[in-house]
Design a protein around this motif. Structure first.
Motif, PDB file in Angstrom:
ATOM      1  N   TYR A   6       0.827  -1.207   0.000  1.00  0.00           N
ATOM      2  CA  TYR A   6       0.000   0.000   0.000  1.00  0.00           C
ATOM      3  C   TYR A   6       0.865   1.262   0.000  1.00  0.00           C
ATOM      4  O   TYR A   6       1.833   1.364   0.756  1.00  0.00           O
ATOM      5  CB  TYR A   6      -0.897   0.021   1.243  1.00  0.00           C
ATOM      6  CG  TYR A   6      -1.980  -1.031   1.238  1.00  0.00           C
ATOM      7  CD1 TYR A   6      -3.292  -0.716   0.903  1.00  0.00           C
ATOM      8  CD2 TYR A   6      -1.681  -2.363   1.542  1.00  0.00           C
ATOM      9  CE1 TYR A   6      -4.286  -1.683   0.883  1.00  0.00           C
ATOM     10  CE2 TYR A   6      -2.662  -3.339   1.527  1.00  0.00           C
ATOM     11  CZ  TYR A   6      -3.957  -3.001   1.201  1.00  0.00           C
ATOM     12  OH  TYR A   6      -4.934  -3.963   1.180  1.00  0.00           O
ATOM     13  N   ASP A   8      -0.936   4.312   0.125  1.00  0.00           N
ATOM     14  CA  ASP A   8      -1.792   5.232   0.876  1.00  0.00           C
ATOM     15  C   ASP A   8      -2.105   4.638   2.243  1.00  0.00           C
ATOM     16  O   ASP A   8      -2.690   3.552   2.344  1.00  0.00           O
ATOM     17  CB  ASP A   8      -3.092   5.469   0.103  1.00  0.00           C
ATOM     18  CG  ASP A   8      -3.959   6.546   0.759  1.00  0.00           C
ATOM     19  OD1 ASP A   8      -4.491   6.275   1.870  1.00  0.00           O
ATOM     20  OD2 ASP A   8      -4.099   7.638   0.181  1.00  0.00           O
ATOM     21  N   VAL A   9      -1.722   5.360   3.290  1.00  0.00           N
ATOM     22  CA  VAL A   9      -1.888   4.844   4.654  1.00  0.00           C
ATOM     23  C   VAL A   9      -3.356   4.646   5.013  1.00  0.00           C
ATOM     24  O   VAL A   9      -3.699   3.728   5.764  1.00  0.00           O
ATOM     25  CB  VAL A   9      -1.186   5.759   5.683  1.00  0.00           C
ATOM     26  CG1 VAL A   9      -1.837   7.143   5.736  1.00  0.00           C
ATOM     27  CG2 VAL A   9      -1.200   5.123   7.072  1.00  0.00           C
ATOM     28  N   HIS A  10      -4.230   5.467   4.450  1.00  0.00           N
ATOM     29  CA  HIS A  10      -5.646   5.352   4.792  1.00  0.00           C
ATOM     30  C   HIS A  10      -6.261   4.092   4.178  1.00  0.00           C
ATOM     31  O   HIS A  10      -7.115   3.442   4.800  1.00  0.00           O
ATOM     32  CB  HIS A  10      -6.398   6.619   4.359  1.00  0.00           C
ATOM     33  CG  HIS A  10      -5.884   7.844   5.055  1.00  0.00           C
ATOM     34  ND1 HIS A  10      -6.141   8.108   6.384  1.00  0.00           N
ATOM     35  CD2 HIS A  10      -5.085   8.857   4.609  1.00  0.00           C
ATOM     36  CE1 HIS A  10      -5.546   9.237   6.733  1.00  0.00           C
ATOM     37  NE2 HIS A  10      -4.907   9.705   5.680  1.00  0.00           N
ATOM     38  N   ASP A  11      -5.810   3.726   2.974  1.00  0.00           N
ATOM     39  CA  ASP A  11      -6.259   2.470   2.379  1.00  0.00           C
ATOM     40  C   ASP A  11      -5.778   1.291   3.219  1.00  0.00           C
ATOM     41  O   ASP A  11      -6.516   0.329   3.454  1.00  0.00           O
ATOM     42  CB  ASP A  11      -5.719   2.333   0.948  1.00  0.00           C
ATOM     43  CG  ASP A  11      -6.373   3.309  -0.019  1.00  0.00           C
ATOM     44  OD1 ASP A  11      -7.460   3.825   0.312  1.00  0.00           O
ATOM     45  OD2 ASP A  11      -5.793   3.553  -1.096  1.00  0.00           O
ATOM     46  N   ALA A  13      -4.990   1.378   6.421  1.00  0.00           N
ATOM     47  CA  ALA A  13      -5.677   1.404   7.719  1.00  0.00           C
ATOM     48  C   ALA A  13      -7.057   0.748   7.635  1.00  0.00           C
ATOM     49  O   ALA A  13      -7.503   0.107   8.596  1.00  0.00           O
ATOM     50  CB  ALA A  13      -5.795   2.839   8.219  1.00  0.00           C
ATOM     51  N   LEU A  14      -7.736   0.902   6.505  1.00  0.00           N
ATOM     52  CA  LEU A  14      -9.055   0.274   6.338  1.00  0.00           C
ATOM     53  C   LEU A  14      -8.956  -1.247   6.465  1.00  0.00           C
ATOM     54  O   LEU A  14      -9.862  -1.905   6.981  1.00  0.00           O
ATOM     55  CB  LEU A  14      -9.644   0.632   4.968  1.00  0.00           C
ATOM     56  CG  LEU A  14     -10.226   2.046   4.822  1.00  0.00           C
ATOM     57  CD1 LEU A  14     -10.663   2.286   3.383  1.00  0.00           C
ATOM     58  CD2 LEU A  14     -11.410   2.251   5.772  1.00  0.00           C
ATOM     59  N   GLU A  17      -6.970  -1.807  10.620  1.00  0.00           N
ATOM     60  CA  GLU A  17      -7.533  -1.394  11.911  1.00  0.00           C
ATOM     61  C   GLU A  17      -8.611  -2.332  12.468  1.00  0.00           C
ATOM     62  O   GLU A  17      -8.655  -2.534  13.686  1.00  0.00           O
ATOM     63  CB  GLU A  17      -8.018   0.052  11.828  1.00  0.00           C
ATOM     64  CG  GLU A  17      -6.829   1.017  11.816  1.00  0.00           C
ATOM     65  CD  GLU A  17      -7.218   2.481  11.821  1.00  0.00           C
ATOM     66  OE1 GLU A  17      -8.433   2.783  11.684  1.00  0.00           O
ATOM     67  OE2 GLU A  17      -6.319   3.316  11.959  1.00  0.00           O
ATOM     68  N   GLN A  35      -0.833   4.978  13.606  1.00  0.00           N
ATOM     69  CA  GLN A  35      -1.386   6.311  13.866  1.00  0.00           C
ATOM     70  C   GLN A  35      -0.346   7.398  13.572  1.00  0.00           C
ATOM     71  O   GLN A  35      -0.674   8.475  13.063  1.00  0.00           O
ATOM     72  CB  GLN A  35      -1.869   6.434  15.322  1.00  0.00           C
ATOM     73  CG  GLN A  35      -2.896   5.403  15.761  1.00  0.00           C
ATOM     74  CD  GLN A  35      -4.008   5.194  14.760  1.00  0.00           C
ATOM     75  OE1 GLN A  35      -4.682   6.121  14.334  1.00  0.00           O
ATOM     76  NE2 GLN A  35      -4.223   3.938  14.373  1.00  0.00           N
ATOM     77  N   LYS A  38      -0.133   7.921   9.885  1.00  0.00           N
ATOM     78  CA  LYS A  38      -1.278   8.755   9.490  1.00  0.00           C
ATOM     79  C   LYS A  38      -1.020  10.227   9.757  1.00  0.00           C
ATOM     80  O   LYS A  38      -1.445  11.096   9.001  1.00  0.00           O
ATOM     81  CB  LYS A  38      -2.532   8.332  10.270  1.00  0.00           C
ATOM     82  CG  LYS A  38      -3.273   7.143   9.728  1.00  0.00           C
ATOM     83  CD  LYS A  38      -4.518   6.978  10.595  1.00  0.00           C
ATOM     84  CE  LYS A  38      -5.453   5.929  10.109  1.00  0.00           C
ATOM     85  NZ  LYS A  38      -6.626   5.814  10.991  1.00  0.00           N
ATOM     86  N   GLN A  61       4.344  -4.025   8.447  1.00  0.00           N
ATOM     87  CA  GLN A  61       4.557  -2.574   8.527  1.00  0.00           C
ATOM     88  C   GLN A  61       6.027  -2.325   8.891  1.00  0.00           C
ATOM     89  O   GLN A  61       6.592  -3.019   9.741  1.00  0.00           O
ATOM     90  CB  GLN A  61       3.647  -1.997   9.607  1.00  0.00           C
ATOM     91  CG  GLN A  61       3.811  -0.523   9.923  1.00  0.00           C
ATOM     92  CD  GLN A  61       2.785  -0.104  10.977  1.00  0.00           C
ATOM     93  OE1 GLN A  61       1.716   0.378  10.645  1.00  0.00           O
ATOM     94  NE2 GLN A  61       3.102  -0.324  12.240  1.00  0.00           N
TER      95      GLN A  61
END
Length: 286
Positions: A6, A8-11, A13-14, A17, A35, A38, A61
């Motif tokens: 990935y 994009d960290v938000h992708d 994280a989905l 998390e 976090q 992010k 990660q």
């Protein structure tokens, strides 16, 4: 099995998390670093999953130069998961000098990584992960009281930072970087000090907050002030303070240090997992 990296960290994280929140205490390191990614605190993080039929089997990660953090979600599939991960790390030439994970997972990865790369592993940190929900109120407190660090404490904390790294065998951070980090710690009100008769005798910091928990780290008392109970009193008092805002605290201990493990148990911390960091080096040829 599909390896997915990935950008994009938000992708990421989905995907990550929902798994991390199920074991927020055990996965606190991974969750807290996520976090921080992010929040833009790390450049070029490595974030990946291994998936099958839309189900996440493993999470990875890494924030160089820190170790690869590995979570195996489906332990029954660990052999195949580790095979896929190692194949992709080599294929994509992802630089990785150490791994941190729960003990069984880390050693399984290490065995297969050594076969693939010809390296040998060395134990960098043998850690117990502890969780605190309630402080033992019967503890006798050492003289003194806690306060938050401010800018006037910077030189002291900078010096202790380096001694802490030396004591724990961590890589030594440059003075310029130490100054930057300490300045950020203080501005974020993350450093707690124990003071007795106007002298600072011990310190700790809070780190990696997640939705319900926070990590206690960097517990340090200079050599001349040790064996006086300052660290135990400080961690007990400051953990009590942290529990006003969080459901639980976690901390990592060096399992080779029976004194610190005993102190944390006396405060009320309970061991919930064993973690190791393993480094990889090429064998010395004779």
């Amino acid at each position: 099995m599909e390896f997915r990296q990935y950008a994009d960290v938000h992708d990421f994280a989905l995907q990550a998390e929902p798994i991390l929140t199920e074991k927020e205490d055990v996965y606190s390191l991974f969750f807290g670093v996520l976090q921080a990614i992010k929040a833009g605190r790390y450049d070029n993080p490595f974030m990946a999953t291994i998936e099958e039929d839309g189900k996440v089997l493993a999470l990875m990660q890494m924030t160089p130069p820190h170790p690869l953090n590995l979570i195996i979600v489906d332990e029954k599939r660990i052999e195949g998961i580790v095979d896929v991960l190692i194949k992709k790390l080599v294929e994509f030439r992802i630089e990785m000098s150490s791994v941190i994970s729960l003990k069984a997972w880390a050693y399984r990865f290490a065995e297969k990584w050594e076969v693939k790369t010809g390296t040998v592993h060395k134990l960098l940190m043998d850690q117990g992960l502890y969780r605190l929900d309630k402080v033992n109120k019967a503890l006798q407190q050492s003289p003194g009281k806690w306060r938050l660090a401010d800018e006037r404490d910077s030189p002291l904390i900078e010096g202790w930072f380096t001694i802490f790294e030396e004591d724990t065998g961590l890589p030594i951070t440059s003075l310029e970087e130490v100054k930057k980090r300490v300045s950020l710690f203080i501005s974020e009100q993350e450093v707690f000090l124990w003071e007795h008769d106007g002298k600072v005798v011990s310190m700790m910091k809070k780190a990696r907050p997640t939705e319900h928990g926070v990590t206690v780290s960097f517990v340090f008392t200079p050599h001349e002030e040790r064996k006086k109970g300052y660290a135990r009193s400080m961690v007990a008092a400051c953990s009590t303070e942290l529990l006003r805002n969080y459901n639980f605290c976690v901390l990592y201990t060096d399992l080779m240090n029976p004194t610190s493990n005993k102190i944390y148990r006396e405060i009320g911390y309970n061991r919930i997992a064993d973690s190791v960091q393993l480094g990889f080096v090429m064998p010395v040829s004779h």
